[in-house]
Design a protein around this motif. Structure first.
Motif, mmCIF file in Angstrom:
data_model
loop_
_atom_site.group_PDB
_atom_site.id
_atom_site.type_symbol
_atom_site.label_atom_id
_atom_site.label_comp_id
_atom_site.label_asym_id
_atom_site.label_seq_id
_atom_site.Cartn_x
_atom_site.Cartn_y
_atom_site.Cartn_z
ATOM 1 N N UNK A 145 0.823 -1.216 0.000
ATOM 2 C CA UNK A 145 0.000 0.000 0.000
ATOM 3 C C UNK A 145 0.851 1.257 0.000
ATOM 4 N N UNK A 146 2.023 1.195 0.643
ATOM 5 C CA UNK A 146 2.918 2.350 0.617
ATOM 6 C C UNK A 146 3.377 2.653 -0.794
ATOM 7 N N UNK A 147 3.678 1.608 -1.551
ATOM 8 C CA UNK A 147 4.069 1.804 -2.950
ATOM 9 C C UNK A 147 2.926 2.414 -3.737
ATOM 10 N N UNK A 148 1.708 1.909 -3.547
ATOM 11 C CA UNK A 148 0.550 2.438 -4.259
ATOM 12 C C UNK A 148 0.350 3.928 -3.953
ATOM 13 N N UNK A 149 0.487 4.301 -2.704
ATOM 14 C CA UNK A 149 0.290 5.694 -2.309
ATOM 15 C C UNK A 149 1.328 6.599 -2.945
ATOM 16 N N UNK A 150 2.558 6.129 -3.030
ATOM 17 C CA UNK A 150 3.613 6.946 -3.620
ATOM 18 C C UNK A 150 3.485 7.045 -5.141
ATOM 19 N N UNK A 151 2.675 6.156 -5.716
ATOM 20 C CA UNK A 151 2.462 6.170 -7.161
ATOM 21 C C UNK A 151 1.114 6.769 -7.532
ATOM 22 N N UNK A 182 4.508 0.541 -24.259
ATOM 23 C CA UNK A 182 5.186 -0.750 -24.293
ATOM 24 C C UNK A 182 6.371 -0.847 -23.338
ATOM 25 N N UNK A 183 6.573 0.163 -22.519
ATOM 26 C CA UNK A 183 7.684 0.153 -21.578
ATOM 27 C C UNK A 183 7.175 0.355 -20.159
ATOM 28 N N UNK A 184 8.026 0.072 -19.187
ATOM 29 C CA UNK A 184 7.662 0.338 -17.806
ATOM 30 C C UNK A 184 7.423 1.827 -17.619
ATOM 31 N N UNK A 185 6.281 2.178 -17.044
ATOM 32 C CA UNK A 185 5.926 3.592 -16.891
ATOM 33 C C UNK A 185 6.746 4.284 -15.805
ATOM 34 N N UNK A 186 7.349 3.516 -14.900
ATOM 35 C CA UNK A 186 8.052 4.110 -13.772
ATOM 36 C C UNK A 186 9.190 5.030 -14.204
ATOM 37 N N UNK A 187 9.806 4.730 -15.324
ATOM 38 C CA UNK A 187 10.953 5.523 -15.764
ATOM 39 C C UNK A 187 10.553 6.891 -16.316
ATOM 40 N N UNK A 188 9.259 7.124 -16.474
ATOM 41 C CA UNK A 188 8.797 8.398 -17.038
ATOM 42 C C UNK A 188 8.883 9.544 -16.053
ATOM 43 N N UNK A 189 8.991 9.240 -14.772
ATOM 44 C CA UNK A 189 9.037 10.290 -13.758
ATOM 45 C C UNK A 189 9.902 9.838 -12.588
ATOM 46 N N UNK A 190 10.736 10.743 -12.085
ATOM 47 C CA UNK A 190 11.568 10.423 -10.921
ATOM 48 C C UNK A 190 10.716 10.085 -9.706
ATOM 49 N N UNK A 193 9.871 6.250 -9.207
ATOM 50 C CA UNK A 193 10.941 5.263 -9.202
ATOM 51 C C UNK A 193 11.369 4.839 -7.797
ATOM 52 N N UNK A 194 10.631 5.259 -6.787
ATOM 53 C CA UNK A 194 11.030 5.003 -5.402
ATOM 54 C C UNK A 194 11.045 3.512 -5.088
ATOM 55 N N UNK A 195 10.025 2.779 -5.524
ATOM 56 C CA UNK A 195 9.871 1.377 -5.122
ATOM 57 C C UNK A 195 10.133 0.363 -6.220
ATOM 58 N N UNK A 232 -2.484 -18.239 -1.420
ATOM 59 C CA UNK A 232 -2.968 -16.858 -1.463
ATOM 60 C C UNK A 232 -3.263 -16.370 -0.047
ATOM 61 N N UNK A 233 -2.802 -15.162 0.258
ATOM 62 C CA UNK A 233 -3.102 -14.561 1.551
ATOM 63 C C UNK A 233 -4.101 -13.421 1.375
ATOM 64 N N UNK A 234 -3.730 -12.406 0.595
ATOM 65 C CA UNK A 234 -4.644 -11.293 0.290
ATOM 66 C C UNK A 234 -4.079 -10.500 -0.879
ATOM 67 N N UNK A 235 -4.986 -9.764 -1.543
ATOM 68 C CA UNK A 235 -4.598 -8.994 -2.709
ATOM 69 C C UNK A 235 -4.941 -7.526 -2.594
ATOM 70 N N UNK A 236 -4.236 -6.700 -3.360
ATOM 71 C CA UNK A 236 -4.476 -5.267 -3.396
ATOM 72 C C UNK A 236 -4.484 -4.828 -4.859
ATOM 73 N N UNK A 237 -5.406 -3.920 -5.175
ATOM 74 C CA UNK A 237 -5.507 -3.398 -6.544
ATOM 75 C C UNK A 237 -5.060 -1.950 -6.619
ATOM 76 N N UNK A 238 -4.305 -1.634 -7.650
ATOM 77 C CA UNK A 238 -3.911 -0.255 -7.947
ATOM 78 C C UNK A 238 -4.736 0.178 -9.131
ATOM 79 N N UNK A 239 -5.576 1.189 -8.943
ATOM 80 C CA UNK A 239 -6.456 1.639 -10.026
ATOM 81 C C UNK A 239 -6.708 3.124 -9.928
#
Length: 239
Positions: A145-151, A182-190, A193-195, A232-239
């Motif tokens: 969830x921390x990663x999701x919040x930072x993104x 077609x590429x990882x979107x993380x590289x589009x913005x500094x 790229x935290x996580x 499976x333990x639990x899942x989280x969605x980023x949307x």
């Protein structure tokens, strides 16, 4: 008669056309030559004089009044039944229009646009590279969830289902991400790229049986998950 400039099958223009049909507003759609050719007409000085950004859909009333942005055009062409008859009702209409644009359209587009041939799927599977750091499951969930919040600002460009497998002191994190392009979107913005370097990434072949099975399992949160080896333990969605 008012004119709506657009290209054929532009779903954003459908908002205005639907509003006009329900309200009875007379609307001419200019979506093909010679009235309008996308990429040409909207770059001419005459068009840019009325619509400086050159975006479509673009609306011009029979009195010369001009509007761009699909929600504004649909609102203008609506009647009281569609807009709302009170300030409260009008605010609720705007609320749900904004909700749809921010929360529904981006993730839906990631699925629908490729099926329509508008863009290709870009499916990436990720696996957390440091399982020895995963101890208590609630801490692992906080990691996701921390990663999701930072993104947060990436939400219009990506959709993901990330799953925690296993239990305390024996868990793993992996997930499937779908991006525009077609590429990882993380590289589009500094800021994005935290996580992402904490995960190993692999681009999936959308036509393979493996990918089809993985996508089904990760988005349904059920299945055998043979490649994981943990329940499976639990899942989280980023949307």
């Amino acid at each position: 008669m008012s004119t709506l400039y657009t290209y054929p099958e532009n779903w954003r223009a459908f908002k205005a056309q639907i509003a006009a049909q329900y309200s009875g507003a007379r609307l001419k759609v200019a979506s093909s030559a010679p009235a309008f050719t996308f990429g040409q007409t909207n770059r001419t000085p005459a068009f840019l004089n009325n619509f400086p950004l050159g975006k479509v859909p673009a609306f011009q009333g029979d009195d010369g009044f001009c509007l761009f942005e699909s929600n504004a055009i649909a609102h203008y062409l609506s009647n009281e039944a569609l807009r709302g008859s009170s300030p409260q009702a009008q605010s609720q209409v705007l609320q749900w229009m904004s909700f749809a644009d921010a929360e529904i359209i981006p993730p839906a587009s990631a699925w629908v646009f490729p099926t329509l041939g508008i863009m290709q799927f870009n499916k990436q599977v990720c696996t957390y590279k440091y399982p020895e750091e995963l101890t208590m499951t609630f801490m692992s969930c906080n990691l996701i969830m921390g990663m999701f919040q930072r993104l947060d600002k990436l939400r219009k460009n990506g959709f993901a289902s990330v799953i925690l497998f296993g239990g305390n002191n024996d868990s793993s994190i992996s997930g499937i991400w779908i991006f525009r392009g077609q590429d990882l979107a993380f590289t589009l913005s500094d800021d994005w790229q935290i996580d992402y370097e904490s995960y190993a990434w692999r681009k999936l072949d959308p036509d393979s049986d493996e990918t089809k099975t993985m996508v089904k399992e990760y988005f349904a949160w059920e299945g055998e998950f043979k490649h994981v080896g943990k329940p499976f333990n639990q899942g989280k969605c980023f949307k």
